[in-house]
Design a protein around this motif. Structure first.
Motif, short mmCIF file in Angstrom:
data_model
loop_
_atom_site.label_atom_id
_atom_site.label_comp_id
_atom_site.label_asym_id
_atom_site.label_seq_id
_atom_site.Cartn_x
_atom_site.Cartn_y
_atom_site.Cartn_z
N PRO A 262 31.15 -29.87 16.43
CA PRO A 262 32.56 -29.55 16.65
C PRO A 262 33.22 -28.80 15.50
CG PRO A 262 32.28 -31.90 16.23
CD PRO A 262 30.90 -31.33 16.41
N ASP A 263 32.67 -28.95 14.29
CA ASP A 263 33.28 -28.28 13.13
C ASP A 263 32.61 -26.94 12.80
OD1 ASP A 263 30.88 -29.37 12.36
OD2 ASP A 263 31.58 -30.05 10.39
N VAL A 264 31.78 -26.46 13.70
CA VAL A 264 31.10 -25.18 13.47
C VAL A 264 32.12 -24.04 13.46
CG1 VAL A 264 29.64 -23.44 14.61
CG2 VAL A 264 28.80 -25.77 14.30
N ASN A 265 32.00 -23.17 12.46
CA ASN A 265 32.82 -21.96 12.40
C ASN A 265 32.15 -20.90 13.28
OD1 ASN A 265 34.02 -19.47 11.70
ND2 ASN A 265 34.57 -20.24 9.67
N ALA A 266 32.60 -20.81 14.52
CA ALA A 266 31.93 -19.93 15.49
C ALA A 266 31.96 -18.48 15.04
CB ALA A 266 32.58 -20.07 16.86
N ARG A 267 33.06 -18.06 14.42
CA ARG A 267 33.15 -16.67 13.96
C ARG A 267 32.10 -16.39 12.88
NH1 ARG A 267 36.11 -12.40 14.28
NH2 ARG A 267 37.55 -13.43 15.71
N LYS A 268 31.99 -17.29 11.93
CA LYS A 268 31.03 -17.09 10.84
C LYS A 268 29.60 -17.06 11.38
CE LYS A 268 29.47 -19.14 6.48
NZ LYS A 268 29.69 -20.25 5.50
N ASP B 167 32.02 -15.37 21.15
CA ASP B 167 32.52 -16.07 22.34
C ASP B 167 31.49 -17.08 22.86
OD1 ASP B 167 34.93 -14.75 22.28
OD2 ASP B 167 34.37 -13.25 23.80
N CYS B 168 30.22 -16.70 22.80
CA CYS B 168 29.16 -17.63 23.23
C CYS B 168 29.17 -18.89 22.38
CB CYS B 168 27.79 -16.95 23.12
SG CYS B 168 27.53 -15.56 24.25
N LEU B 169 29.32 -18.71 21.08
CA LEU B 169 29.34 -19.86 20.16
C LEU B 169 30.58 -20.71 20.37
CD1 LEU B 169 27.94 -17.83 17.19
CD2 LEU B 169 26.90 -19.95 18.00
#
Length: 202
Positions: A153-159, A140-142
């Protein structure tokens, strides 16, 4: 007759509540005894007989109220981490919130090192110690950082969040094994947060 029946039910309710409170007090005494044994003699084998003797109850009482050895360890883990709730950390800046979540985990573990080292190293189901998994809160922080534009913007926050959590858990196990002292444990855990956030910056 109906009035008498209602009166009997009303009398039974306080009695049932009293029995439940008495049962919970005995459970608490057993879990407290087990935790005290771990703190005082972490190298000794924790048996139901030893816990029963310390709690001043019969071994069968331990089994009836809590269960077998693994269930006792599970009850101990629940007690030990009851104050750990990563999702309750409220810090506006997402990176600082990730640091606050990690700090909460570190502080809880360091607050009772003998207990947590035994729970993590000496129990076949030690993964349950971290059932209050910080991964979701870290993800959630990411996600928030991506929305705010502080991460690509294209960062996979879950990964990235899963990598952060894996790094934290690896650091916890290094501390458990005695490879990190308390200070190094905290420093290394916070470094994992910085490495992940820096890797995702624009």
């Amino acid at each position: 007759m109906a009035g008498e029946a209602k009166s009997a039910v009303a009398k039974d309710k306080p009695a049932a509540g009293l029995r439940e409170r008495s049962k919970q007090r005995r459970i608490d005494r057993i879990v407290d005894a087990a935790l005290d044994i771990l703190r005082e003699n972490p190298e000794e084998n924790l048996t139901l007989d030893r816990v029963a003797a310390r709690a001043e109850v019969a071994p069968m009482t331990v089994f009836n109220l809590i269960g077998n050895r693994d269930q006792l360890w599970n009850a101990m883990a629940d007690r030990a981490i009851q104050s750990l709730e990563p999702s309750s950390v409220t810090v506006e800046d997402p990176r600082e919130r990730a640091h606050a979540i990690v700090e909460e985990v570190v502080c809880v573990l360091r607050s009772d090192p003998d207990v947590f080292r035994q729970l993590l190293a000496g129990w076949s189901q030690s993964g349950l110690v971290l059932q209050h998994d910080p991964t979701v809160a870290l993800i959630d922080c990411l996600h928030q950082a991506v929305k705010e534009g502080t991460l690509k913007p294209d960062v996979n926050a879950r990964k990235y969040g899963e990598v952060l959590a894996a790094g934290l858990i690896g650091t916890i196990h290094q501390w458990t094994a005695g490879l990190l002292n308390d200070r190094a444990f905290g420093t290394r855990a916070h470094a994992v947060v910085d490495v992940v956030f820096d890797a995702a910056r624009p």
